[in-house]
Scaffold this motif. Structure first.
Motif, PDB file in Angstrom:
ATOM      1  N   ASP A 114       0.837  -1.209   0.000  1.00 55.37           N
ATOM      2  CA  ASP A 114       0.000   0.000   0.000  1.00 55.37           C
ATOM      3  C   ASP A 114       0.869   1.255   0.000  1.00 55.37           C
ATOM      4  O   ASP A 114       0.559   2.243  -0.682  1.00 55.37           O
ATOM      5  CB  ASP A 114      -0.912   0.008   1.224  1.00 55.37           C
ATOM      6  N   VAL A 115       1.967   1.222   0.769  1.00 55.39           N
ATOM      7  CA  VAL A 115       2.873   2.375   0.808  1.00 55.39           C
ATOM      8  C   VAL A 115       3.495   2.595  -0.563  1.00 55.39           C
ATOM      9  O   VAL A 115       3.588   3.732  -1.049  1.00 55.39           O
ATOM     10  CB  VAL A 115       3.975   2.163   1.865  1.00 55.39           C
TER      11      VAL A 115
ATOM     12  N   GLN B  42       2.320   1.714  -3.503  1.00 54.14           N
ATOM     13  CA  GLN B  42       1.293   2.204  -4.423  1.00 54.14           C
ATOM     14  C   GLN B  42       0.971   3.679  -4.152  1.00 54.14           C
ATOM     15  O   GLN B  42       0.760   4.458  -5.090  1.00 54.14           O
ATOM     16  CB  GLN B  42       0.037   1.347  -4.295  1.00 54.14           C
ATOM     17  N   ASN B  43       0.934   4.062  -2.889  1.00 54.98           N
ATOM     18  CA  ASN B  43       0.693   5.469  -2.553  1.00 54.98           C
ATOM     19  C   ASN B  43       1.838   6.360  -3.040  1.00 54.98           C
ATOM     20  O   ASN B  43       1.609   7.478  -3.520  1.00 54.98           O
ATOM     21  CB  ASN B  43       0.523   5.625  -1.045  1.00 54.98           C
ATOM     22  N   CYS B  44       3.054   5.863  -2.911  1.00 54.41           N
ATOM     23  CA  CYS B  44       4.211   6.621  -3.411  1.00 54.41           C
ATOM     24  C   CYS B  44       4.129   6.802  -4.920  1.00 54.41           C
ATOM     25  O   CYS B  44       4.399   7.889  -5.443  1.00 54.41           O
ATOM     26  CB  CYS B  44       5.506   5.902  -3.029  1.00 54.41           C
TER      27      CYS B  44
ATOM     28  N   HIS C 294       1.435   6.837  -6.664  1.00 56.75           N
ATOM     29  CA  HIS C 294       0.332   7.780  -6.926  1.00 56.75           C
ATOM     30  C   HIS C 294       0.792   9.220  -6.713  1.00 56.75           C
ATOM     31  O   HIS C 294       0.459  10.117  -7.501  1.00 56.75           O
ATOM     32  CB  HIS C 294      -0.842   7.452  -6.003  1.00 56.75           C
ATOM     33  N   ILE C 295       1.551   9.453  -5.648  1.00 50.50           N
ATOM     34  CA  ILE C 295       2.049  10.809  -5.373  1.00 50.50           C
ATOM     35  C   ILE C 295       2.978  11.282  -6.481  1.00 50.50           C
ATOM     36  O   ILE C 295       2.900  12.433  -6.934  1.00 50.50           O
ATOM     37  CB  ILE C 295       2.774  10.837  -4.016  1.00 50.50           C
TER      38      ILE C 295
ATOM     39  N   ALA D 221       8.540  10.812  -2.076  1.00 49.51           N
ATOM     40  CA  ALA D 221       7.823   9.576  -2.400  1.00 49.51           C
ATOM     41  C   ALA D 221       8.761   8.552  -3.043  1.00 49.51           C
ATOM     42  O   ALA D 221       8.700   7.360  -2.742  1.00 49.51           O
ATOM     43  CB  ALA D 221       6.653   9.882  -3.333  1.00 49.51           C
TER      44      ALA D 221
ATOM     45  N   ARG E 227       9.706   4.966  -1.519  1.00 48.61           N
ATOM     46  CA  ARG E 227       9.474   3.744  -2.292  1.00 48.61           C
ATOM     47  C   ARG E 227      10.730   2.891  -2.367  1.00 48.61           C
ATOM     48  O   ARG E 227      10.652   1.659  -2.362  1.00 48.61           O
ATOM     49  CB  ARG E 227       9.000   4.114  -3.706  1.00 48.61           C
TER      50      ARG E 227
END
Length: 213
Positions: free
Chosen positions: A119-120, A122-124, A126-127, A182, A186
């Motif tokens: 999840d981290v 994927q969030n990175c 996305h950012i 980010a 990652r």
């Protein structure tokens, strides 16, 4: 109640800690097992001293390592079927030592099987994508407003006034910072221990483990 610490933050600490010793353990395993197999020839239980003879302990601070090696030498030969398994190593050599990239590949060893860490990542991602898209949209909007500013369109004129160079510069700077952070985050969930990082890490050893005078 007290807020719980996200589990992925624990992974950041443990992954950096494990990088220190995991490859050492992976590379020494072949030599240790071969030494233990050789030492068990004609030896009685608990008298192999394979590890004690294999390692060279230079620092007084390594007393714990010496005791641990002696403990393994005294107890592992007593494990069921261990001696028989060690004897087979003489006729069937162990597989080649894997590369550091394979052993310390955090993504394969941890991230892809840990949903919190995925999840981290994927969030990175996305950012990073959002930062690029937002910056591009802002630049295009400013370019469009500047080109058509000679007209009487109030929206275009207002947009051009809002998107001053100082505003654009601040936004692009914050966007670049967010993307950089980010990307850096990652990287913590994939292979990180490259040669330069390892060399920098090894330079710290003399400050932690002092050689005897």
């Amino acid at each position: 109640g007290k807020a719980a610490t996200p589990r992925w933050t624990q992974s950041l600490f443990f992954n950096n800690f494990l990088d220190q010793d995991t490859y050492l353990l992976a590379t020494q395993q072949k030599h240790v097992l071969e030494a233990e197999a050789k030492a068990t020839t004609g030896a009685t239980f608990g008298t192999t001293n394979a590890r004690k003879k294999l390692y060279v302990y230079r620092s007084p601070t390594e007393k714990m390592a010496v005791k641990l090696a002696s403990f393994f030498d005294a107890t592992l030969p007593r494990a069921p079927n261990r001696l028989a398994a060690l004897q087979t190593l003489k006729n069937a050599p162990l597989a080649p030592i894997p590369s550091r990239n394979a052993v310390l590949d955090r993504y394969e060893q941890h991230t892809r099987v840990c949903q919190d860490s995925m999840d981290v990542v994927q969030n990175c991602n996305h950012i990073m994508r959002s930062s690029k898209v937002a910056s591009l949209v802002l630049i295009l909007a400013k370019a469009f407003a500047s080109i058509h500013n000679k007209g009487t369109n109030e929206i275009v004129s207002r947009t051009n006034d809002i998107l001053r160079p100082s505003v654009i510069g601040a936004f692009l700077g914050l966007s670049a910072l967010a993307s950089w952070l980010a990307k850096k985050m990652r990287r913590e969930f994939s292979f990180k221990y490259e040669n330069a990082y390892r060399d920098k890490d090894m330079d710290k050893i003399p400050r932690v483990w002092k050689d005897p005078a």
